[in-house]
Design an enzyme around this catalytic site. Structure first.
Site, PDB file in Angstrom:
ATOM      1  N   LYS A  35      -8.493 -14.723 -11.819  1.00 13.74           N
ATOM      2  CA  LYS A  35      -9.649 -15.155 -11.139  1.00 13.74           C
ATOM      3  C   LYS A  35     -10.532 -13.986 -11.284  1.00 13.74           C
ATOM      4  O   LYS A  35     -10.197 -12.647 -11.691  1.00 13.74           O
ATOM      5  CB  LYS A  35      -8.876 -15.165  -9.569  1.00 13.74           C
ATOM      6  CG  LYS A  35      -8.391 -14.018  -9.043  1.00 13.74           C
ATOM      7  CD  LYS A  35      -8.434 -13.842  -7.454  1.00 13.74           C
ATOM      8  CE  LYS A  35      -7.841 -12.392  -6.978  1.00 13.74           C
ATOM      9  NZ  LYS A  35      -8.077 -12.018  -5.760  1.00 13.74           N
ATOM     10  N   LYS A  66     -12.860  -7.644  -7.887  1.00 12.79           N
ATOM     11  CA  LYS A  66     -13.501  -6.293  -8.174  1.00 12.79           C
ATOM     12  C   LYS A  66     -12.462  -5.502  -8.976  1.00 12.79           C
ATOM     13  O   LYS A  66     -12.551  -4.815  -9.577  1.00 12.79           O
ATOM     14  CB  LYS A  66     -13.659  -5.994  -6.819  1.00 12.79           C
ATOM     15  CG  LYS A  66     -14.385  -4.424  -6.604  1.00 12.79           C
ATOM     16  CD  LYS A  66     -14.521  -3.806  -5.325  1.00 12.79           C
ATOM     17  CE  LYS A  66     -14.460  -2.525  -5.164  1.00 12.79           C
ATOM     18  NZ  LYS A  66     -13.378  -1.957  -4.506  1.00 12.79           N
ATOM     19  N   LYS A  69       0.797  -1.270  -0.012  1.00 15.98           N
ATOM     20  CA  LYS A  69       0.064  -0.163  -0.119  1.00 15.98           C
ATOM     21  C   LYS A  69       0.854   1.301   0.085  1.00 15.98           C
ATOM     22  O   LYS A  69       0.626   2.385  -0.625  1.00 15.98           O
ATOM     23  CB  LYS A  69      -0.940  -0.039   1.224  1.00 15.98           C
ATOM     24  CG  LYS A  69      -2.060  -0.980   1.083  1.00 15.98           C
ATOM     25  CD  LYS A  69      -3.115  -1.146   2.196  1.00 15.98           C
ATOM     26  CE  LYS A  69      -3.986  -2.268   2.054  1.00 15.98           C
ATOM     27  NZ  LYS A  69      -4.430  -2.910   3.334  1.00 15.98           N
TER      28      LYS A  69
END
Ligand code: TRP
Length: 329
Positions: free
Chosen positions: A194, A197, A111
């Protein structure tokens, strides 16, 4: 009976991949465990949602879980920010969490690399808050996917450390919950791994039928099989994998045979898949639309959930406070 805790991200709508990867197992789990499911809205603050978004996101994901069949009669369902015992334990646990170990976690490093302008302290101590979510109910088990393994490992470390410092067995060491049923990793329909989102290829659980049809009809295919019983290339296998979870077995077999005989028409296959996805999701979508506008029901669920969660949390906190040395005169 085992205590199980699972935090639910309050960003983004649930998709079919979430359902077959986790929620289906939650529905089973809530029958024979003392389950605490909560919406992790404090965690969501690391990315600074607007006040309006924050509320709508919580309402959305809570309604979706309820629509899927997470049952407030069986499990304790609550919103994290309704439980003020959590931040107190978080403060206490922060005193024994070290900069070095927090900086080394992969999710923090990821992050920080992706958003160097927003490396806030909440992001750094995310694993502490997550550990508190688990430890405050003395959970034995946490159902986690691969991406959360390291956070669970941190929770174990913090639990052991606390027990050691205070010579106590206050916190059970939480293990990852392995599902008895199989947990299926659904692919996307764009040929790129896969369903997710962030991959932008997800089919929502409460998506409207028109949009589902459009997405499925756009699924990537090839020019068709040329040999009997040939192995399916990934993009085709993906369509069949989805069909395998949402369609009746004879539908699956019918198209599988067509493929094996080189008689398949991908248009028909996709049409059928779209209808079967819609059949599968429509009851969830209908319940969702109902629940989402039923403010009184949502209020009742969250109030009762918060009460039960606070009762459990307060017990642990009282014990911890005493051990640390906060005592009444
Ligand atoms: N970090 C988890 C996620 O991103 C959410 C979460 C927060 C959680 N607290 C938790 C999961 C406690 C399990 C237990 O998915």
């Amino acid at each position: 009976m085992n205590t199980v805790v699972s935090g639910i991200r309050s960003t983004g709508n649930l998709h079919l991949g979430n359902y077959f990867g986790a929620i289906k197992n939650f529905l089973q789990m809530q029958n024979d465990n003392n389950c605490f499911f909560f919406i992790a809205d404090w965690h969501s603050l690391t990315t600074h949602p607007t006040p309006a978004d924050l509320h709508v996101n919580v309402k959305q994901v809570l309604s979706e879980y309820l629509a899927c069949g997470i049952d407030p009669e069986k499990a304790t369902i609550y919103v994290q920010s309704d439980v003020p015992e959590i931040p107190e334990l978080y403060l206490l646990m922060n005193m024994n969490s070290y900069l070095g170990e927090l900086e080394r976690t992969t999710s923090f490093k990821d992050k920080a690399r992706k958003s160097p302008e927003n490396v806030n302290a909440g992001l750094l101590t995310y694993p502490v808050l997550m550990a508190v979510d688990i430890l405050i109910h003395k959970a034995q088990y946490v159902p986690v996917g691969k991406d959360q393994e390291q956070n669970l490992e941190m929770a174990r470390k913090f639990a052991k450390r606390f027990n050691n410092i205070y010579g106590s067995e206050t916190f059970p060491i939480p293990k990852s919950y392995s599902f008895t049923g199989e947990s299926v990793k659904l692919p996307g329909l764009d040929g790129a791994g896969k369903m997710g989102k962030s991959e932008g290829n997800a089919i929502g659980l409460v998506e409207d039928p028109k949009s589902i049809r459009k997405k499925v009809m756009k699924a990537v295919t090839d020019s068709g099989p040329t040999q009997m019983n040939q192995e399916k290339p990934e993009v085709i296998q993906n369509i069949f994998s989805l069909m395998d979870v949402v369609s009746p077995k004879d539908t699956y077999d019918f198209f599988n045979n067509k493929y094996n005989n080189c008689e398949i028409r991908y248009g028909d296959l996709k049409k059928q898949l779209a209808e079967d996805i819609i059949n599968f999701t429509s009851p969830i979508r209908e319940r969702f639309l109902d629940i989402y506008q039923n403010e009184a029901y949502l209020r009742k669920v969250t109030q009762e959930g918060a009460e039960k969660a606070r009762e459990s949390a307060a017990k642990t906190l009282a014990e911890v406070r005493h051990l640390i040395g906060f005592r009444k005169f």
